[in-house]
Scaffold this motif. Structure first.
Motif, PDB file in Angstrom:
ATOM      1  N   ALA A 155       0.746  -1.192  -0.142  1.00  0.00           N
ATOM      2  CA  ALA A 155       0.045  -0.093  -0.076  1.00  0.00           C
ATOM      3  C   ALA A 155       1.009   1.123  -0.300  1.00  0.00           C
ATOM      4  O   ALA A 155       0.480   2.326  -0.642  1.00  0.00           O
ATOM      5  N   ALA A 156       1.977   1.247   0.644  1.00  0.00           N
ATOM      6  CA  ALA A 156       2.698   2.266   0.848  1.00  0.00           C
ATOM      7  C   ALA A 156       3.573   2.648  -0.512  1.00  0.00           C
ATOM      8  O   ALA A 156       3.922   3.772  -1.033  1.00  0.00           O
ATOM      9  N   VAL A 157       3.789   1.358  -1.163  1.00  0.00           N
ATOM     10  CA  VAL A 157       4.538   1.450  -2.724  1.00  0.00           C
ATOM     11  C   VAL A 157       3.555   2.373  -3.509  1.00  0.00           C
ATOM     12  O   VAL A 157       4.034   3.336  -4.393  1.00  0.00           O
ATOM     13  N   ALA A 158       2.219   2.281  -3.497  1.00  0.00           N
ATOM     14  CA  ALA A 158       1.317   3.038  -4.273  1.00  0.00           C
ATOM     15  C   ALA A 158       1.207   4.711  -3.802  1.00  0.00           C
ATOM     16  O   ALA A 158       0.966   5.394  -4.902  1.00  0.00           O
ATOM     17  N   THR A 159       1.544   4.844  -2.625  1.00  0.00           N
ATOM     18  CA  THR A 159       1.616   6.086  -2.136  1.00  0.00           C
ATOM     19  C   THR A 159       2.770   7.003  -2.348  1.00  0.00           C
ATOM     20  O   THR A 159       3.060   8.147  -2.364  1.00  0.00           O
ATOM     21  N   GLY A 160       3.641   6.063  -2.493  1.00  0.00           N
ATOM     22  CA  GLY A 160       5.116   6.737  -2.592  1.00  0.00           C
ATOM     23  C   GLY A 160       5.693   6.910  -1.140  1.00  0.00           C
ATOM     24  O   GLY A 160       6.758   7.659  -1.079  1.00  0.00           O
ATOM     25  N   LEU A 161       5.074   6.717  -0.072  1.00  0.00           N
ATOM     26  CA  LEU A 161       5.592   7.045   1.437  1.00  0.00           C
ATOM     27  C   LEU A 161       6.217   5.681   1.865  1.00  0.00           C
ATOM     28  O   LEU A 161       5.498   4.525   1.555  1.00  0.00           O
ATOM     29  N   PRO A 162       6.709   5.939   2.890  1.00  0.00           N
ATOM     30  CA  PRO A 162       7.192   4.639   3.629  1.00  0.00           C
ATOM     31  C   PRO A 162       6.122   3.879   4.217  1.00  0.00           C
ATOM     32  O   PRO A 162       5.156   4.740   4.701  1.00  0.00           O
ATOM     33  N   ALA A 163       6.334   2.722   4.579  1.00  0.00           N
ATOM     34  CA  ALA A 163       5.163   1.734   5.035  1.00  0.00           C
ATOM     35  C   ALA A 163       5.153   2.299   6.552  1.00  0.00           C
ATOM     36  O   ALA A 163       5.872   2.327   7.382  1.00  0.00           O
ATOM     37  N   ALA A 164       3.780   2.174   6.960  1.00  0.00           N
ATOM     38  CA  ALA A 164       3.502   2.810   8.518  1.00  0.00           C
ATOM     39  C   ALA A 164       3.049   1.654   9.017  1.00  0.00           C
ATOM     40  O   ALA A 164       2.011   0.999   8.764  1.00  0.00           O
ATOM     41  N   LEU A 165       4.076   0.872   9.891  1.00  0.00           N
ATOM     42  CA  LEU A 165       3.493  -0.267  10.719  1.00  0.00           C
ATOM     43  C   LEU A 165       3.296   0.003  11.977  1.00  0.00           C
ATOM     44  O   LEU A 165       4.059   0.690  12.620  1.00  0.00           O
ATOM     45  N   THR A 166       2.190  -0.719  12.520  1.00  0.00           N
ATOM     46  CA  THR A 166       1.832  -0.404  13.904  1.00  0.00           C
ATOM     47  C   THR A 166       2.885  -1.458  14.810  1.00  0.00           C
ATOM     48  O   THR A 166       3.500  -2.598  14.375  1.00  0.00           O
ATOM     49  N   ASN A 167       2.767  -0.864  16.114  1.00  0.00           N
ATOM     50  CA  ASN A 167       3.785  -1.611  16.805  1.00  0.00           C
ATOM     51  C   ASN A 167       3.539  -3.259  17.031  1.00  0.00           C
ATOM     52  O   ASN A 167       4.197  -4.069  17.284  1.00  0.00           O
ATOM     53  N   ALA A 168       1.630  -3.351  16.884  1.00  0.00           N
ATOM     54  CA  ALA A 168       1.543  -4.782  17.014  1.00  0.00           C
ATOM     55  C   ALA A 168       1.993  -5.570  16.053  1.00  0.00           C
ATOM     56  O   ALA A 168       2.258  -6.846  15.971  1.00  0.00           O
ATOM     57  N   GLN A 169       2.138  -5.070  14.752  1.00  0.00           N
ATOM     58  CA  GLN A 169       2.664  -5.673  13.444  1.00  0.00           C
ATOM     59  C   GLN A 169       4.200  -5.993  13.666  1.00  0.00           C
ATOM     60  O   GLN A 169       4.833  -7.181  13.338  1.00  0.00           O
ATOM     61  N   ILE A 170       4.820  -5.055  14.246  1.00  0.00           N
ATOM     62  CA  ILE A 170       6.281  -5.400  14.327  1.00  0.00           C
ATOM     63  C   ILE A 170       6.825  -6.390  15.555  1.00  0.00           C
ATOM     64  O   ILE A 170       7.457  -7.101  15.313  1.00  0.00           O
TER      65      ILE A 170
END
Length: 251
Positions: A155-170
């Motif tokens: 999803a971040a690739v489509a926006t050109g922005l870095p991926a925003a991951l949640t603490n839960a995902q990490i």
């Protein structure tokens, strides 16, 4: 050949059984190779080359990539082991090894024991241990954690922005990777034992084959040294020291 009743009965039994069987040492190694390939493919598919992962998870994605490569190496080693077992699980070859090993042991003044390659063919313990260790690897948590991360990264690739991951995902990925370390170490340990046995088996087979070939050469030289048809050729290809010993022994 097969002049007794029990030999003929054995012959008929062999036909009924469909011939000789592939030793378990080979089939277990092949199964381990197939399992390693499946696991390697699963882990490799989790790391997408089209995205840039945030620094918060790159240590974990690097481990996953390294494990995928390590499992590919397990597949290669297990298949190599299986091939060695199949190559020497041949009665004609085993007869040659028997002769060669007998000559090698008597020539070197050592007690004749079972060839390590024969013992390896008859013992599936090492490849079975590798398969067991591989079967204990559970990729479900890593697959689940990376699934969420890859969704966010794409999803971040489509926006050109870095991926925003949640603490839960990490945390989920961190935990999944941490739980994979010990089982993967067990695979590496089992593989090291398998590789050591492969080295020992191959060395013994090579020694026996070399002894067999040289023994046959000596026997042929001995029978041909005084041949009117080929004595000159035999003398031309035989080392002088060997020729001297045989001439002295036959005089």
């Amino acid at each position: 050949m097969l002049s007794t009743t029990y030999q003929l009965d054995a012959y008929k039994a062999l036909i009924a059984a469909g011939g000789l069987v592939t030793p378990a040492s080979a089939t277990q190694a092949t199964s381990a190779a197939n399992k390693a390939t499946s696991l390697s493919d699963t882990l490799s598919a989790l790391i997408l080359l089209t995205v840039t992962y945030p620094s918060t998870v790159t240590n974990y994605t690097a481990k996953i990539s390294a494990w995928a490569e390590a499992l590919a190496n397990v597949e290669e080693d297990a298949n190599t082991y299986s091939a060695l077992m199949k190559e020497y699980a041949d009665l004609s070859v085993l007869v040659q090894l028997t002769i060669g090993w007998d000559v090698y042991c008597r020539a070197n003044g050592i007690d004749e024991t079972e060839l390590p390659v024969s013992a390896a063919i008859g013992d599936a313990k090492e490849p079975a241990a590798v398969l067991s260790a591989l079967s204990a690897l559970n990729t479900a948590d890593i697959v689940s954690a990376m699934g969420e991360i890859n969704t966010a990264a794409l999803a971040a690739v489509a926006t050109g922005l870095p991926a925003a991951l949640t603490n839960a995902q990490i945390t989920a990925l961190q935990t999944a990777v941490a739980n994979f370390i010990a089982p993967m170490a067990a695979v590496n340990t089992a593989l090291s034992v398998l590789d050591a046995r492969h080295t020992e088996a191959l060395k013994s087979a090579t020694q026996a084959e070399d002894a067999y070939n040289k023994a046959i050469a000596v026997a042929l030289i001995n029978s041909s040294i005084n041949s009117a048809a080929v004595s000159s050729a035999v003398s031309a290809i035989t080392p002088a020291s060997v020729m001297a010993i045989i001439k002295q022994g036959t005089s």
